[in-house]
Design a protein around this motif. Structure first.
Motif, short mmCIF file in Angstrom:
data_model
loop_
_atom_site.label_atom_id
_atom_site.label_comp_id
_atom_site.label_asym_id
_atom_site.label_seq_id
_atom_site.Cartn_x
_atom_site.Cartn_y
_atom_site.Cartn_z
N ILE A 159 5.04 8.98 9.50
CA ILE A 159 3.65 8.56 9.35
C ILE A 159 3.00 8.59 10.74
O ILE A 159 3.54 8.02 11.69
CB ILE A 159 3.57 7.16 8.72
N ASN A 160 1.86 9.26 10.85
CA ASN A 160 1.22 9.42 12.16
C ASN A 160 0.43 8.15 12.54
O ASN A 160 0.16 7.29 11.71
CB ASN A 160 0.36 10.68 12.22
N ASN A 161 0.08 8.06 13.82
CA ASN A 161 -0.57 6.86 14.34
C ASN A 161 -1.93 6.59 13.70
O ASN A 161 -2.30 5.44 13.49
CB ASN A 161 -0.73 6.97 15.86
N ILE A 191 0.86 -1.18 0.00
CA ILE A 191 0.00 0.00 0.00
C ILE A 191 0.90 1.24 0.00
O ILE A 191 1.82 1.33 0.82
CB ILE A 191 -0.93 0.02 1.23
N PRO A 192 0.63 2.21 -0.87
CA PRO A 192 1.44 3.43 -0.87
C PRO A 192 1.11 4.31 0.33
O PRO A 192 -0.03 4.35 0.79
CB PRO A 192 1.06 4.12 -2.18
N THR A 193 2.12 4.97 0.85
CA THR A 193 1.89 5.98 1.88
C THR A 193 1.53 7.29 1.19
O THR A 193 1.75 7.44 -0.01
CB THR A 193 3.14 6.16 2.76
N ARG A 194 0.98 8.22 1.98
CA ARG A 194 0.56 9.50 1.42
C ARG A 194 1.20 10.64 2.20
O ARG A 194 1.39 10.54 3.41
CB ARG A 194 -0.97 9.63 1.49
N PHE A 195 1.49 11.72 1.53
CA PHE A 195 2.05 12.89 2.19
C PHE A 195 1.16 13.36 3.32
O PHE A 195 1.63 13.75 4.39
CB PHE A 195 2.28 14.02 1.16
N GLU A 231 7.96 6.03 0.85
CA GLU A 231 8.08 4.58 0.67
C GLU A 231 6.76 3.87 0.95
O GLU A 231 6.03 4.23 1.87
CB GLU A 231 9.16 4.00 1.61
N ASP A 232 6.46 2.84 0.15
CA ASP A 232 5.28 2.01 0.37
C ASP A 232 5.45 1.20 1.64
O ASP A 232 6.57 1.03 2.14
CB ASP A 232 5.11 1.01 -0.80
#
Length: 145
Positions: free
Chosen positions: A33-35, A20-24, A81-82
């Motif tokens: 990346i927040n909780n 799954i891709p992360t998002r800005f 990064e994914d």
């Protein structure tokens, strides 16, 4: 909250894996990346896993809901990064089961998620035999631990 045991961390223990891709927009003020985003990424993987099992909340009246969801944060996640999330079934009870997941990024475990799903309908009886068999087919591989 106890840290997950090391046998929960290898991707190859789990029958299903998804990237799954992360998002800005998932980043906190420190650029990690927040909780809430961790929980949402796990939720996306879990829902896809549930749908792949077939029966949940469909027309035959079988229904189940999340009763517990526990995320263990092991390391910081980063953008862009994914993440790779591996998912499988842990405990299978009479009317509930546990979905276990691990999230990796850059070849290391950064979080785990344990979710208990409880059958709400039909109100009597246990998990139907055909669905129990599907759950059992998706358990973690102990040989890979």
């Amino acid at each position: 909250m106890a840290r997950p045991t090391s046998d929960r961390l290898p991707l190859n223990r789990y029958p299903v894996r998804i990237v799954i891709p992360t998002r800005f927009q998932d980043l906190d003020a420190m650029g990690h990346i927040n909780n809430v985003a961790f929980a949402a990424l796990f939720e996306d993987a879990r829902v896809r896993f549930n749908w792949s099992l077939g029966r949940l909340n469909r027309g035959d009246g079988f229904r189940a809901v999340v009763a517990r969801n526990e995320v263990n944060y092991l390391a910081e996640g980063s953008y862009p990064e994914d993440v790779e999330i591996a998912t499988g079934v842990g405990r299978i009870g009479t009317r509930s089961w546990d979905i276990l997941a691990v999230m990796h990024q850059k070849d290391r475990a950064i979080a785990t998620c344990d979710t208990t799903i409880v059958m709400t309908h039909p109100a009597d009886g246990g998990i139907p035999d055909d669905f129990r068999a599907r759950l059992a087919a998706m358990t973690l591989d102990d040989a890979a631990a």
